[in-house]
Structures are given as C-alpha cells and as structure tokens.
Design an enzyme around this catalytic site. Structure first.
Site, PDB file in Angstrom:
ATOM      1  N   ASN A 183       0.817  -1.231   0.000  1.00 24.74           N
ATOM      2  CA  ASN A 183       0.000   0.000   0.000  1.00 24.74           C
ATOM      3  C   ASN A 183       0.842   1.269   0.000  1.00 24.74           C
ATOM      4  O   ASN A 183       0.295   2.371   0.050  1.00 24.74           O
ATOM      5  CB  ASN A 183      -0.983   0.003   1.178  1.00 24.74           C
ATOM      6  CG  ASN A 183      -0.301   0.098   2.529  1.00 24.74           C
ATOM      7  OD1 ASN A 183       0.910   0.256   2.615  1.00 24.74           O
ATOM      8  ND2 ASN A 183      -1.081  -0.002   3.595  1.00 24.74           N
ATOM      9  N   LYS A 184       2.158   1.152  -0.094  1.00 28.04           N
ATOM     10  CA  LYS A 184       3.004   2.349  -0.038  1.00 28.04           C
ATOM     11  C   LYS A 184       3.074   3.027  -1.417  1.00 28.04           C
ATOM     12  O   LYS A 184       2.605   2.476  -2.410  1.00 28.04           O
ATOM     13  CB  LYS A 184       4.392   1.988   0.495  1.00 28.04           C
ATOM     14  CG  LYS A 184       4.359   1.417   1.930  1.00 28.04           C
ATOM     15  CD  LYS A 184       3.967   2.442   2.983  1.00 28.04           C
ATOM     16  CE  LYS A 184       3.488   1.837   4.280  1.00 28.04           C
ATOM     17  NZ  LYS A 184       4.517   1.415   5.207  1.00 28.04           N
TER      18      LYS A 184
END
Ligand SMILES: *Cc1c(COP(=O)(O)O)cnc(C)c1O
Length: 376
Positions: A183-184
């Site tokens: 999710n970065k």
C-alpha cells in the site's frame, strides 16, 4: 453491482511484468542480480543521496539503520507516539527504549518543541516519521540533534518523493529508511531500503544485511548479522515502479486536490495541510473529525463501509499499546490522542478516479449532515 472503493491498491502500470518475466527467464530470482543493483542506484539518485541498500521490508530497514548507528541495550531513542508500530518495535529489537513524543496539531508529525525536555544521558538519537506523506519540520530537529550529539533517522516509509524546502526526504538526516509494502507510494510487494550519504554507515548496513560477512573474506563473520536481503524479483518490480515515480506522486497529489476541492466546505472536518516549506505526497489523504461531531469516528467509518467505501482509522498512539504502556505512564500526549481518536484515512491510491473521489466525498458529507439533522 455494488461499488467498492478500497483504501489502497497498487498501480502496476509500467515495466513490472516484463522485468519480473526477465528474472524468471534468466533464472536470476534470488538476491543477486542486475535489478537489485539498478534499483538501489536509481533509488539513491531519486533521494539525492550517495548510497541505497535494499532489504526485505521497512521494519528491518529501521533495524539496520539503528544497528549501523550502534544503538544497543538501554539506549534511548525518541520517536513520535503517533506512528506505525514498526518505528517503535525496531528500537526495541536493539534492546533500546523508545521515548515517545507528542504530535504537532497541524502536520500531525512529532512536535520538535517537545524533544529537548526528554533528552537524558542515555539518549542516542531521534527517529522522525514523515506521517501520511507530509515531511517533518526538519530544521529544529536537526538543530537539537546537533547541539546534543544525537543521530537523526528519517522513517520515510510513507513519504517517497516528499520534499522539505525543496530537498527530498531521505537526504535530510544521518540515514533514512523506506518501505515498499503493497500500500506504499512505491511498492515491491514487501520490501525496504536504507539510504545515506555516509560511507561508513552504508558499509555497516551492507555487512549487517548479509549475515555480517567480512566483505573481503568469504564465510568469515566478524560480527553477528542478519539475512535481510531483497530478491531480484522484488527489485525488478521496484525498478519499474521507480521509473514511474513522478507519475505515482503526481496522481496522489491530484487525488488530494480533488478531496480538497470537495471537502473544504464540509463542516466538521479538519483536512491535511501542506506547509509552505513542504511538498506533501499524500500517502493517505486523511481527515480529522471535529470534537463537536455527534457520530463517533468508528460510526462514520461504518457508515462509509455501508456504501462500499473502505477507510482506516489513524494509528493507535504507541504509548497506549500493551508493550509500551508502562514506559510512558506519567506522560501526556493529548494532541496524538485527539488525532488518533478522530482521524480517518480516506481511499488514496494512484489509480483512483475523480468520480471515485466524488462518491467518497458525497457519502462523507451526507453522513455528517444527517448526523447534524438527527439532533436538531
Ligand atoms: C509501513 C511502515 C513501516 C514498516 O514497513 P514494512 O515494509 O511494512 O515493514 C515503518 N514505518 C512506517 C511509518 C510505516 O508506515
């Protein structure tokens, strides 16, 4: 079909697939290979530093940075209380103690004014966290660090490409760490990076992540190290992501601009800031509900969920978690506690469309308005 908008999703829109296929076709699937080297070089250039050392994830990147700086048993390292748990845990892995610092109300980052009063003879350094993509106000932090002989680690896991006074995060302290979790802002699935300008720290990190082996003498281990290496496959994905870094950052800032446009008139919300000295990369576009709102934060999240919108609550402050509660018993962290109790991360990812943001904002505004009506 009911609409579902996830809070995050990777955007694999570049050379990810072809580089991974190249690893498979060439059989270079382990932790040696050209993608590891190329990704490290490109990432160092991206941050504006000399050295980048890849590793398995952002948590071990922090562990490596702390070990390279010589942090050991009973040392103290100051960390913001409002962060992801890995920041504090990495300090604990070294046998050292995290000393928690309350947040600034505006940027939600650690408040530099509160650092000096917590310095003791055992304090070794400070980990700043560029929370949700907004850089920390670095000058006061660096000034305190210099006056007291402390190191500064940047935990930039949430802030790839963010800038402080025109300089990229990762290049501002002694050493910095990144995460490439799914999710970065830039992902390798799981992955991490340590970056620095310091030759000695860079060599130490390289040795520590490769079992501690002497670089000049194979199978000779003068220290206890770790296997914290990244694979060529992960690096292949990372390089492809990095080639499109400008696009990833541009898209997140565009998503944020749509949120600002639609939410700035909505009563009852505090929106993220972008200080005049900052470039915010909006890892998570977040809102903080005002005190006077009649629905609880979790109720607002549940109502959004009903409409197919996934959100996340802010992190629990570290000083409230069972492993760390006793460390900070007599302290006050009213700003972090207030933010943590009322903060929501809204869907933020590079592939999000304007109509998705419209949908989220209409739903959120509607929930807040009907909560007002219910009482009047
Ligand atoms: C994601 C994150 C980490 C940990 O990274 P992993 O790759 O998941 O181990 C560390 N610090 C912060 C602030 C993070 O958001």
């Amino acid at each position: 079909m009911k609409r579902f908008i996830p809070v995050a999703a990777p955007a694999l829109v570049g050379n990810e697939k072809s580089y991974v296929m190249d690893c498979l076709d060439s059989t270079w699937i382990s932790s040696a290979g050209k993608y590891v080297e190329n990704f490290e070089q490109a990432f160092a250039a991206f941050c504006g530093v000399k050295y980048a050392m890849s590793c398995n994830n952002g948590t071990v990147a922090l562990h490596l940075a702390l070990l390279a700086l010589g942090v050991g048993p009973d040392d103290e390292v100051m960390v913001p209380t409002l962060t992801f748990v890995a920041t504090a845990n990495a300090v604990t892995y070294c046998g050292a103690h995290p000393i928690f610092i309350d947040s600034e109300p505006e940027t939600w980052n650690l408040n530099p004014d509160l650092l000096e009063e917590k310095i003791t003879p055992r304090t070794k350094g400070i980990i700043v966290v560029h929370l949700y993509g907004h850089p920390v106000n670095m000058e006061p932090v660096l000034d305190i660090a210099q006056r007291h002989g402390l190191f500064v680690i940047e935990d930039a896991a949430e802030a790839h490409g963010a800038e402080y006074k025109g300089q990229r995060v990762g290049s501002l302290g002694d050493i910095a760490t990144f995460s490439f979790y799914g999710n970065k802002i830039i992902t390798t699935g799981e992955g991490g990076m340590v970056v620095t300008d310091d030759d000695k720290l860079a060599n130490k990190v390289r040795q520590l992540k490769g079992q501690g082996m002497d670089p000049k003498r194979r199978y000779w281990f003068p220290i206890i190290g770790y296997n914290y290496r990244m694979t060529n496959i992960q690096a292949a994905i990372g390089l492809a992501q990095l080639e499109k870094a400008d696009w990833h950052i541009y898209r997140r800032r565009e998503v944020a601009s749509w949120y600002y446009k639609r939410l700035k008139e909505v009563q009852g919300l505090t929106l993220p800031v972008e200080k005049e000295w900052a470039k915010n990369v909006y890892w998570m576009f977040s809102v903080v509900l005002d005190d006077g709102i009649l629905l609880g934060r979790d109720e607002v999240m549940a109502a959004l969920r009903e409409q197919g919108i996934e959100t996340r609550p802010f992190f629990y402050p570290m000083h409230t978690l069972p492993p760390y509660r006793n460390l900070a018993e007599k302290d006050y962290f009213s700003v972090a506690e207030g933010l943590a109790a009322r903060g929501i991360n809204l869907p933020t990812w590079a592939g999000l469309q304007e109509r998705d943001v419209d949908f989220v904002c209409e739903a959120l505004a509607g929930i807040l308005v009907s909560a007002q009506r219910a009482v009047s």
